[in-house]
Design an enzyme around this catalytic site. Structure first.
Site, mmCIF file in Angstrom:
data_model
loop_
_atom_site.group_PDB
_atom_site.id
_atom_site.type_symbol
_atom_site.label_atom_id
_atom_site.label_comp_id
_atom_site.label_asym_id
_atom_site.label_seq_id
_atom_site.Cartn_x
_atom_site.Cartn_y
_atom_site.Cartn_z
ATOM 1 N N TYR A 1 0.958 -1.193 -0.034
ATOM 2 C CA TYR A 1 0.100 0.144 -0.089
ATOM 3 C C TYR A 1 0.780 1.344 0.154
ATOM 4 C CZ TYR A 1 -3.868 3.225 0.950
ATOM 5 O OH TYR A 1 -4.622 4.174 0.750
ATOM 6 N N SER B 1 -6.373 0.808 -4.527
ATOM 7 C CA SER B 1 -6.745 2.015 -4.203
ATOM 8 C C SER B 1 -5.045 2.681 -4.527
ATOM 9 C CB SER B 1 -7.039 2.334 -2.932
ATOM 10 O OG SER B 1 -7.508 3.627 -2.803
ATOM 11 N N ASP C 1 -17.630 2.915 -8.065
ATOM 12 C CA ASP C 1 -16.390 3.516 -7.500
ATOM 13 C C ASP C 1 -16.574 4.734 -7.548
ATOM 14 O OD1 ASP C 1 -14.475 4.187 -5.970
ATOM 15 O OD2 ASP C 1 -13.031 2.547 -6.617
ATOM 16 N N HIS D 1 -15.799 1.079 -4.211
ATOM 17 C CA HIS D 1 -14.411 0.996 -3.802
ATOM 18 C C HIS D 1 -13.970 -0.183 -3.021
ATOM 19 C CE1 HIS D 1 -10.490 2.985 -3.907
ATOM 20 N NE2 HIS D 1 -10.327 3.095 -2.690
#
Length: 718
Positions: free
Chosen positions: A480, A560, A644, A679
């Site tokens: 991430y 993301s 999303d 999302h």
């Protein structure tokens, strides 16, 4: 229109290994993606954007493109011989009872439960310990296909009423309904057009919530930048709701939230323009026409009030304390010059909570939990003995409670719930899931590797015990690296299935995250964002150099901001991995801030409009703009959802179109677009299982496996 033939490789007796043979019967014809002459000038540099038309999520052309891409994707996935087998194993392993920690509201104890394969968790309650639980709220009945989910559930102070929010199709836009908890009947008109909002009750009279004005154009992609805090008094219409904060130009902020203290005396208001840093205000609710009082009038820190005793406020802050601390101040003069340290900063990152008249400090020590218990005078009572090395959550309760509940998990331990006696400091197991998974068959260890600039990065590697380090183990590297978010050990049913197949699951704690506090976060933002990609690439190189895997058996995955990570890594080092799995990613770094609340991410990214230096930097790594003609990119399956409205799917659409046009070699480039999904939050169980079966199937298939790896190993052992 390009035609490619994905490589399907032979399986040998011991391991699946790549050769140069191809299955000529398997071919892909990508849909034609038209190109439009769209050019934007950034500080003298003209940037073409031929697929900008895909940003129009309401266009019939975009809809047709989505359908055509999904047809190609699912035709490809249908040919994977073990896709159904993966789905069946995921379904079987997923099918166990899952319980949430109980909590008391009014006369009832409530808890969330999923029988196994229910699309959404059900809220149950009972009046006393021996009573049979009854269904209080069943989100599975919100819609036939399970795509309408429960966004939040908040009770009035006496527990007689509850406000719950729902999300339709995964959208961040919510509706709020108010229920009489005794009769379970809805008692108010539905409050609509709510976004990025909690619900905080003022006694039993009404509640605070936040939203934007409905945007012009598409509500799924149009920009929203003035958040407002409202007060809804029960018995009145939404049109009569009072704006408490955010209604003027002077109070314009992208994210505004309100929280009422447990004693109902204070309203605390946070106001932020970015996902990092914000102002803090308060109102004394005991006074008529209470005035807004500033606690902190700048956005240089993350600061919030966690507790109060009368007028004494307890404030959590990272101002002059990158790892956070707790300070105290009196509400009559709450500004920083009057703050006094209560629990000082340490070398480990602090995430505190309160319960039963104590503070519980959850410290992150190399991404695993350590919890200490303090009284309201700041005296250390004890370090809480945890069930093992991993992540804990919870340790929260109302002031008058004698016990609380917390969860414990790590990469090989399914989440269990423990009951904690607050005064005695003892834990007992409350619920352990009955799941067809034996942690004793697996191992999880932390290593530290060196990134490009010499920084030591921790990574946890999890796999079956006895794994042979031969460079041929299918591996998912997940990352991430952003927004001060920490990746701590937690169990995943999907990852358990991956590891059953002999797969390795590796998670590095990249800069940009919050594992080592604000300094660690700031080391991976704006003009330092490349540090994050370097950390991720170095993790891949470590796994290869240590013979856990090789480039032919390595997949990289992230969602993301992690989707951006994958997009950057695969365009910078395409030869390093065999498979790339970017999910709901931020792929167009020049335009991300023009959609929904994207401008709020500028603390981490900067924007292309800031100055030439920032534009050049973003342009240098933006995945959409760094796909090159004639490069062989890894086998790629981009995943996104058509609803999303946080990271709009146009990011993924444009990236997939660029890859399909420019890909050299035989690796497939697919985009899997989930309909009636956003999302990620609230996604139905059935949809999640299907998605993981497709991801794992695509990954193994493109690593050359014609049968599942565990079957190969069984054959060898036999």
């Amino acid at each position: 229109m390009k035609k490619i033939i994905p490589g399907i490789f032979a399986v040998v007796v011991l391991f699946s290994c790549n050769d140069n043979s191809k299955n000529e019967t398997t071919s892909l014809n990508y849909p034609e993606t038209k190109k439009v002459d769209t050019v934007t000038n950034y500080f003298g540099t003209e940037v073409t954007d031929p697929y900008r038309w895909l940003e129009d999520d309401r266009s019939p052309e975009t809809e047709d493109w989505v359908k055509a891409q999904n047809k190609v994707t699912y035709n490809y996935l249908d040919q994977i011989p073990y896709r159904k087998e993966l789905n069946e194993r995921l379904t079987k392993l997923w099918n166990y009872e899952k319980l949430g920690a109980p909590f008391t509201e009014g006369d009832y104890t409530y808890f969330f439960k999923n029988d196994g394969l229910q699309n959404q968790y059900v809220v149950y309650r009972k009046k006393d310990q021996d009573a049979e639980a009854e269904v209080f709220l069943d989100p599975n009945k919100f819609s036939k296909d399970g795509t309408t989910s429960l966004g939040g559930l908040n009770f009035s102070k006496d527990g007689s009423k509850a406000a719950y929010s729902i999300s339709e199709g995964g959208s961040d836009w919510r509706k709020i309904l108010v229920m009489d908890t005794e009769t379970k009947e809805v008692i108010e008109d539905t409050i609509i057009d709510v976004k990025f909002s909690g619900v905080s009750w003022k006694a039993d009279e009404g509640f605070y919530y936040s939203s934007y004005e409905k945007p012009e154009g598409s509500e799924l992609s149009a920009k929203t930048d003035q958040h407002r805090l409202f007060y809804h008094k029960l018995g009145t219409k939404q049109s009569e709701d009072k704006i408490v904060f955010g209604g003027t130009d002077a109070q314009k902020h992208r994210y505004v939230g309100g929280s009422v203290s447990e004693d109902n005396n204070y309203l605390f208001i946070s106001a932020r323009n970015s996902t990092s840093g914000g102002k803090l205000f308060m109102m004394d609710l005991t006074k008529e026409d209470a005035e807004l009082v500033s606690i902190l009038d700048n956005e240089g820190s993350d600061t919030y009030v966690i507790e109060n005793e009368g007028s004494k406020l307890y404030i959590v802050t990272n101002m002059d304390a990158p790892n956070k601390k707790i300070v105290t101040v009196d509400a009559s003069s709450p500004t920083p010059e009057n703050w006094k340290d209560f629990i000082p900063e340490t070398k480990n990152v602090l995430s505190p909570s309160t319960g039963g008249g104590y503070f519980f400090t959850n410290y992150m020590v190399d991404a695993v939990s350590q919890v200490k218990q303090y009284n309201y005078e700041g005296k250390l009572i004890r370090e809480v003995a945890l069930p093992g090395i991993g992540s804990v959550g919870g340790f929260g309760a109302k002031k008058d409670k004698e016990e609380l509940y917390y969860s414990f998990t790590n990469y090989i331990t399914p989440g269990s719930i423990y009951k904690y006696a607050i005064e005695a400091g003892t834990s007992e197991l409350y619920n352990k899931p009955d799941i067809d998974f034996n942690p004793e068959d697996f191992e999880s260890k932390q290593v530290f590797y060196t990134s490009k600039d010499g920084t030591k990065i921790p990574m946890i590697i999890t796999h079956k015990k006895g794994l042979e380090l031969n460079g041929k183990n299918p591996t998912i590297l997940y990352g991430y690296g952003g927004f001060n978010i920490s990746l701590t050990p937690s169990f995943s049913i999907a990852n358990a299935v991956w590891m059953e197949q002999g797969g390795i699951y590796a998670v590095p704690n990249l800069r940009g995250g919050g594992e080592y506090g604000k300094d660690w976060h700031n080391a991976g933002i704006k003009l330092k964002k490349q540090n994050v990609f370097d950390d991720f690439i170095a993790a891949a190189e470590y796994l290869i150099n240590e013979n856990y895997t090789s480039s032919d058996y390595l997949a990289v995955r992230g969602a993301s901001n992690g989707g951006l990570l994958v997009g950057a890594a695969m365009t910078q080092r395409p030869e390093l991995m065999k498979v790339a799995l970017p999910a709901v990613g931020v792929m167009d770094m020049l335009r991300y801030h023009t959609f929904t609340a994207g401008a709020g991410w500028a603390y981490d990214y900067g924007t292309s409009e800031d100055d030439k230096e920032m534009f050049d930097y973003l342009y240098g790594y933006s995945p959409v703009h760094n796909v090159k003609e004639g490069i062989e990119y890894p086998a790629t399956m981009v995943t996104t959802g058509d609803h999303d409205d946080r990271v709009v799917p146009a990011h993924s659409f444009k990236f997939a179109a660029e890859l399909q046009e420019k890909q050299a070699g035989n690796n497939p480039v697919l985009i899997r677009i989930e309909t009636k999904a956003g999302h990620g939050a609230g996604k139905p169980t059935s949809m999640i299982i299907d998605e993981y079966a497709d991801i794992f199937g695509f990954t193994l298939y493109n690593m050359g496996f014609e049968v599942l790896p565990n079957k190969i190993n069984k054959k060898v052992k036999g």
